[in-house]
Design a protein around this motif. Structure first.
Motif, PDB file in Angstrom:
ATOM      1  N   VAL A  54       0.746  -1.279  -0.018  1.00 20.70           N
ATOM      2  CA  VAL A  54      -0.088   0.016  -0.084  1.00 20.70           C
ATOM      3  C   VAL A  54       0.900   1.241  -0.010  1.00 20.70           C
ATOM      4  N   SER A  55       0.206   2.279  -0.571  1.00 20.87           N
ATOM      5  CA  SER A  55       1.171   3.519  -0.280  1.00 20.87           C
ATOM      6  C   SER A  55       1.156   4.073   1.016  1.00 20.87           C
ATOM      7  N   ARG A  56       2.235   4.927   1.158  1.00 18.12           N
ATOM      8  CA  ARG A  56       2.625   5.446   2.421  1.00 18.12           C
ATOM      9  C   ARG A  56       1.311   6.148   3.088  1.00 18.12           C
ATOM     10  N   ASP A  57       0.521   7.042   2.095  1.00 17.84           N
ATOM     11  CA  ASP A  57      -0.816   7.741   2.522  1.00 17.84           C
ATOM     12  C   ASP A  57      -1.983   6.758   2.953  1.00 17.84           C
ATOM     13  N   LEU A  62      -4.675   4.193   7.589  1.00 17.52           N
ATOM     14  CA  LEU A  62      -4.908   2.803   8.288  1.00 17.52           C
ATOM     15  C   LEU A  62      -4.628   2.846   9.868  1.00 17.52           C
ATOM     16  N   VAL A  63      -3.485   3.459   9.762  1.00 16.73           N
ATOM     17  CA  VAL A  63      -2.664   3.511  11.153  1.00 16.73           C
ATOM     18  C   VAL A  63      -3.680   4.424  12.121  1.00 16.73           C
ATOM     19  N   VAL A  70      -8.819   1.784  18.607  1.00 13.29           N
ATOM     20  CA  VAL A  70      -8.257   1.296  20.001  1.00 13.29           C
ATOM     21  C   VAL A  70      -8.722   2.084  21.087  1.00 13.29           C
ATOM     22  N   SER A  71      -8.560   3.387  20.744  1.00 18.88           N
ATOM     23  CA  SER A  71      -8.968   4.663  22.167  1.00 18.88           C
ATOM     24  C   SER A  71     -10.466   4.539  22.345  1.00 18.88           C
TER      25      SER A  71
END
Length: 164
Positions: A54-57, A62-63, A70-71
């Motif tokens: 996947v591209s960095r963007d 996704l991160v 999670v929060s």
């Protein structure tokens, strides 16, 4: 260390440096460049490992989405109850799921255990690798394709790997 020992050690270092320098400067740059992986080779490797690029963007998006997910459960008390129900629902289908992978010649026991853990066949890669080594089964695992059900014990997974 004696004077002669230090001189011999220094001569060895100088000789090794000279050999490495000669081989570096005499190696054609075209040969070094030809060893670079092509885009097709990378795509084939990723496909064989069941991974995608996947591209960095896209990765950063996704991160951020994962961090937000999670929060969120800590904000309300109802969310933990929902997360407890989810594993119960996924346990029954995971028993029916299978994991396919291929063991190549020279693959280490640790690498096999990592693949099995990633495929959810076993719980712990370290425990499985230790089990294979302690029982001397690591020498009986052969290369080839395998199809294993998920959620196996170390003993059951080992039986699958030594049948072929």
């Amino acid at each position: 260390m004696s004077r002669k020992g230090i001189q011999a050690f220094s001569a060895g270092i100088i000789t090794a440096t000279a050999i490495l320098s000669i081989s570096y400067f005499l190696t054609p740059k075209e040969a070094a460049e030809s060893e670079k992986a092509t885009e097709e080779q990378v795509s084939a490797y990723l496909a064989s490992e069941g991974q995608v690029s996947v591209s960095r963007d896209t990765y950063e998006t996704l991160v951020k989405a994962k961090e937000a997910t999670v929060s969120e459960p800590s904000k309300t008390e109802e969310a933990p109850a929902k997360t407890e129900e989810t594993p119960a629902k996924t346990e029954s289908p995971s028993k029916k799921e299978t994991f396919r992978f291929f063991i190549y010649e020279g693959t280490s026991t640790a690498e096999i255990a990592q693949k099995l853990e990633q495929g959810k066949v076993i719980k712990s890669a370290n425990e499985f690798a230790d089990y294979l080594i302690d029982t001397d089964l690591h020498t009986k695992v052969r290369q080839g394709g395998y199809k294993l059900p998920t959620g196996l014990s170390n003993e059951e997974a080992a039986k699958y790997l030594i049948k072929q």
